[in-house]
Scaffold this motif. Structure first.
Motif, PDB file in Angstrom:
ATOM      1  N   THR A  26       0.852  -1.188   0.000  1.00 56.72           N
ATOM      2  CA  THR A  26       0.000   0.000   0.000  1.00 56.72           C
ATOM      3  C   THR A  26       0.885   1.234   0.000  1.00 56.72           C
ATOM      4  O   THR A  26       1.912   1.268   0.685  1.00 56.72           O
ATOM      5  CB  THR A  26      -0.912   0.012   1.243  1.00 56.72           C
ATOM      6  OG1 THR A  26      -1.692  -1.185   1.239  1.00 56.72           O
ATOM      7  CG2 THR A  26      -1.839   1.212   1.236  1.00 56.72           C
ATOM      8  N   THR A  28       0.807   5.441   0.555  1.00 57.93           N
ATOM      9  CA  THR A  28       0.098   6.643   0.972  1.00 57.93           C
ATOM     10  C   THR A  28       0.989   7.851   0.713  1.00 57.93           C
ATOM     11  O   THR A  28       2.215   7.736   0.695  1.00 57.93           O
ATOM     12  CB  THR A  28      -0.284   6.609   2.475  1.00 57.93           C
ATOM     13  OG1 THR A  28       0.911   6.536   3.260  1.00 57.93           O
ATOM     14  CG2 THR A  28      -1.191   5.435   2.792  1.00 57.93           C
ATOM     15  N   GLN A  81      -2.729   9.900   3.075  1.00 57.05           N
ATOM     16  CA  GLN A  81      -3.886   9.513   2.265  1.00 57.05           C
ATOM     17  C   GLN A  81      -3.479   8.468   1.234  1.00 57.05           C
ATOM     18  O   GLN A  81      -2.371   8.523   0.696  1.00 57.05           O
ATOM     19  CB  GLN A  81      -4.473  10.730   1.532  1.00 57.05           C
ATOM     20  CG  GLN A  81      -4.975  11.832   2.454  1.00 57.05           C
ATOM     21  CD  GLN A  81      -6.111  11.346   3.332  1.00 57.05           C
ATOM     22  OE1 GLN A  81      -7.045  10.713   2.872  1.00 57.05           O
ATOM     23  NE2 GLN A  81      -6.017  11.626   4.633  1.00 57.05           N
ATOM     24  N   PRO A  82      -4.375   7.513   0.923  1.00 58.35           N
ATOM     25  CA  PRO A  82      -4.038   6.529  -0.111  1.00 58.35           C
ATOM     26  C   PRO A  82      -3.685   7.227  -1.421  1.00 58.35           C
ATOM     27  O   PRO A  82      -4.360   8.169  -1.827  1.00 58.35           O
ATOM     28  CB  PRO A  82      -5.323   5.712  -0.275  1.00 58.35           C
ATOM     29  CG  PRO A  82      -6.090   5.927   0.984  1.00 58.35           C
ATOM     30  CD  PRO A  82      -5.726   7.312   1.457  1.00 58.35           C
ATOM     31  N   SER A 137      -7.632   2.306  -2.914  1.00 61.31           N
ATOM     32  CA  SER A 137      -7.165   2.307  -1.527  1.00 61.31           C
ATOM     33  C   SER A 137      -5.637   2.376  -1.438  1.00 61.31           C
ATOM     34  O   SER A 137      -5.064   2.207  -0.365  1.00 61.31           O
ATOM     35  CB  SER A 137      -7.698   1.073  -0.793  1.00 61.31           C
ATOM     36  OG  SER A 137      -7.267  -0.101  -1.439  1.00 61.31           O
ATOM     37  N   GLY A 138      -4.976   2.641  -2.567  1.00 63.59           N
ATOM     38  CA  GLY A 138      -3.523   2.774  -2.581  1.00 63.59           C
ATOM     39  C   GLY A 138      -2.786   1.452  -2.666  1.00 63.59           C
ATOM     40  O   GLY A 138      -1.563   1.415  -2.592  1.00 63.59           O
ATOM     41  N   ASP A 193       4.930   4.928   2.963  1.00 62.14           N
ATOM     42  CA  ASP A 193       4.192   6.053   3.542  1.00 62.14           C
ATOM     43  C   ASP A 193       4.991   7.302   3.194  1.00 62.14           C
ATOM     44  O   ASP A 193       5.924   7.680   3.911  1.00 62.14           O
ATOM     45  CB  ASP A 193       4.044   5.885   5.057  1.00 62.14           C
ATOM     46  CG  ASP A 193       3.232   4.643   5.408  1.00 62.14           C
ATOM     47  OD1 ASP A 193       2.181   4.441   4.776  1.00 62.14           O
ATOM     48  OD2 ASP A 193       3.666   3.884   6.291  1.00 62.14           O
TER      49      ASP A 193
END
Length: 138
Positions: free
Chosen positions: A39, A41, A45-46, A69-70, A132
């Motif tokens: 994932t 972000t 935020q995604p 949703s990333g 991230d």
């Protein structure tokens, strides 16, 4: 006819990967691969509809595209998921919405794409690699 630029970019990346793999033997000579997903972000935020490229020190890159949703999953070729085991430089890019004033500008800071210092180690088997990203961090 309006072309979705993000899907077009991903298709070009996959085509390039396929051509590189084909030139290096491809097919039965496909190396052992690690399965990579994760994932991404940006500023908490995604990061949606972003192109993700893992470039190994030698060999063909693997690419993926983030969803709403990333989340992403890498593909070595259009028919083969995964990435070459080893150390990779990672580049993450997202162009503006097609037809918008910023449709040719990357929405992700250069430090995460063309000037990327992001790296990841891919091992055989399952790999979860999350990013991230903080656009304000130095």
């Amino acid at each position: 006819m309006q072309i979705n630029f993000h899907k077009f970019l991903c298709a070009i990346c996959l085509l390039t990967t396929t051509l590189i793999a084909g030139c290096s033997g491809g097919g039965a000579d496909t190396p052992k691969l690690g399965q990579v997903s994760g994932t991404i972000t940006l500023d908490g935020q995604p990061l949606t509809q972003a192109s993700v490229t893992f470039q190994p020190q030698s060999g063909a890159p693997s690419v993926g595209m983030t969803d709403a949703s990333g989340k992403y999953e890498l593909a070595y070729t259009p028919d083969t998921k995964g990435a070459i085991p080893g150390q990779h430089t990672v580049r993450i890019s997202k162009m503006g919405e097609p037809g918008s004033p910023n449709d040719t500008e990357d929405q992700v800071p250069a430090k995460f794409n063309q000037n990327s210092k992001l790296t990841a180690e891919v091992k055989e088997g399952e790999n979860t690699v999350n990013f991230d990203l903080d656009s304000k961090a130095k």
